[in-house]
Design a protein around this motif. Structure first.
Motif, mmCIF file in Angstrom:
data_model
loop_
_atom_site.group_PDB
_atom_site.id
_atom_site.type_symbol
_atom_site.label_atom_id
_atom_site.label_comp_id
_atom_site.label_asym_id
_atom_site.label_seq_id
_atom_site.Cartn_x
_atom_site.Cartn_y
_atom_site.Cartn_z
ATOM 1 N N GLY A 1 12.578 9.226 8.759
ATOM 2 C CA GLY A 1 13.767 8.867 7.983
ATOM 3 C C GLY A 1 13.490 8.823 6.496
ATOM 4 O O GLY A 1 14.279 9.309 5.686
ATOM 5 N N ILE A 2 12.351 8.266 6.120
ATOM 6 C CA ILE A 2 11.974 8.186 4.708
ATOM 7 C C ILE A 2 11.740 9.582 4.146
ATOM 8 O O ILE A 2 12.141 9.876 3.016
ATOM 9 N N ALA B 1 5.438 4.606 17.569
ATOM 10 C CA ALA B 1 6.653 5.416 17.670
ATOM 11 C C ALA B 1 7.686 4.978 16.637
ATOM 12 O O ALA B 1 8.359 5.818 16.022
ATOM 13 N N VAL B 2 7.816 3.672 16.425
ATOM 14 C CA VAL B 2 8.744 3.165 15.419
ATOM 15 C C VAL B 2 8.296 3.604 14.031
ATOM 16 O O VAL B 2 9.108 4.037 13.201
ATOM 17 N N LEU B 3 7.007 3.532 13.764
ATOM 18 C CA LEU B 3 6.472 3.971 12.477
ATOM 19 C C LEU B 3 6.766 5.452 12.256
ATOM 20 O O LEU B 3 7.168 5.853 11.157
ATOM 21 N N ASP B 4 6.581 6.273 13.290
ATOM 22 C CA ASP B 4 6.899 7.700 13.181
ATOM 23 C C ASP B 4 8.373 7.904 12.846
ATOM 24 O O ASP B 4 8.725 8.724 11.992
ATOM 25 N N LEU B 5 9.250 7.162 13.510
ATOM 26 C CA LEU B 5 10.688 7.280 13.290
ATOM 27 C C LEU B 5 11.060 6.868 11.865
ATOM 28 O O LEU B 5 11.820 7.561 11.185
ATOM 29 N N ASP C 1 0.841 -1.194 0.000
ATOM 30 C CA ASP C 1 0.000 0.000 0.000
ATOM 31 C C ASP C 1 0.879 1.248 0.000
ATOM 32 O O ASP C 1 2.047 1.196 0.383
ATOM 33 N N GLY C 2 0.304 2.366 -0.416
ATOM 34 C CA GLY C 2 0.964 3.657 -0.289
ATOM 35 C C GLY C 2 2.048 3.952 -1.300
ATOM 36 O O GLY C 2 2.836 4.871 -1.107
ATOM 37 N N LEU C 3 2.099 3.191 -2.405
ATOM 38 C CA LEU C 3 3.126 3.400 -3.421
ATOM 39 C C LEU C 3 2.516 3.799 -4.758
ATOM 40 O O LEU C 3 1.384 3.439 -5.064
ATOM 41 N N CYS D 1 3.569 7.080 3.405
ATOM 42 C CA CYS D 1 4.595 6.340 4.135
ATOM 43 C C CYS D 1 4.000 5.396 5.173
ATOM 44 O O CYS D 1 4.415 4.247 5.277
ATOM 45 N N ARG D 2 3.044 5.872 5.948
ATOM 46 C CA ARG D 2 2.463 5.049 7.012
ATOM 47 C C ARG D 2 1.803 3.799 6.431
ATOM 48 O O ARG D 2 1.980 2.698 6.950
ATOM 49 N N ALA D 3 1.060 3.970 5.351
ATOM 50 C CA ALA D 3 0.403 2.822 4.718
ATOM 51 C C ALA D 3 1.435 1.870 4.129
ATOM 52 O O ALA D 3 1.296 0.642 4.242
ATOM 53 N N PHE D 4 2.478 2.419 3.517
ATOM 54 C CA PHE D 4 3.521 1.597 2.909
ATOM 55 C C PHE D 4 4.235 0.741 3.952
ATOM 56 O O PHE D 4 4.298 -0.484 3.832
#
Length: 151
Positions: A75-76, A67-71, A23-25, A100-103
């Motif tokens: 970075g992305i 939190a990991v997803l936010d980090l 997703d998200g691409l 990004c979040r969906a990907f």
């Protein structure tokens, strides 16, 4: 058809199915980089994975996925919108990250783990998560620059 050609065809089919499920691409394509392509990326990742590497951060399990997803998304965002996702050799998925979040969430869902390896070319960077038994290791390396030091 030789067994090697058949193996490559079957692997390409699996990579295409994996890419279609992400997703998200946008602008998704499958490539076969030359053996020397992304050599710097692979070397940087190998160096960053050394136990004493300054770029390797560990979080004990259980980790806060949000939190990991936010980090990872931060970075992305700094690495650029076009991502190269190394899949089974010799294939990469190349795509533009629209969400990004969906990907990232779709990769985690499909792999049933937080493991993730992403290559970027403009600027050259590697982002990787390694879901270890007792901790999550996170690596961000900008190639051609000194790795950021933790304070």
């Amino acid at each position: 058809m030789t067994s090697e050609k058949l193996r490559i065809k079957l692997l390409e089919r699996r990579v295409r199915q994996f890419a279609a499920a992400l997703d998200g691409l946008g602008d998704v394509r499958i490539t076969m980089p030359a053996p020397g392509d992304f050599l710097r990326h692979r070397q940087a990742l190998a160096q960053a994975n050394a136990l004493d590497a300054p770029t390797l951060r560990h979080w004990p399990h259980p980790v806060d996925r949000a939190a990991v997803l936010d980090l990872v998304c931060a970075g992305i965002a700094s690495a650029g919108p076009e991502v190269h996702i190394p899949c089974g050799q010799p294939f990469h998925i190349v795509a533009r990250i629209d969400d990004c979040r969906a990907f990232v969430s779709s990769i985690w869902r499909m792999e049933s783990t937080l493991d993730l390896t992403l290559y970027f070319t403009s600027p050259a960077a590697v982002i990787a998560l390694h879901d270890l038994e007792y901790a999550l290791a996170y690596v961000v390396t900008a190639l051609g620059h000194e790795p950021p030091q933790e304070s």
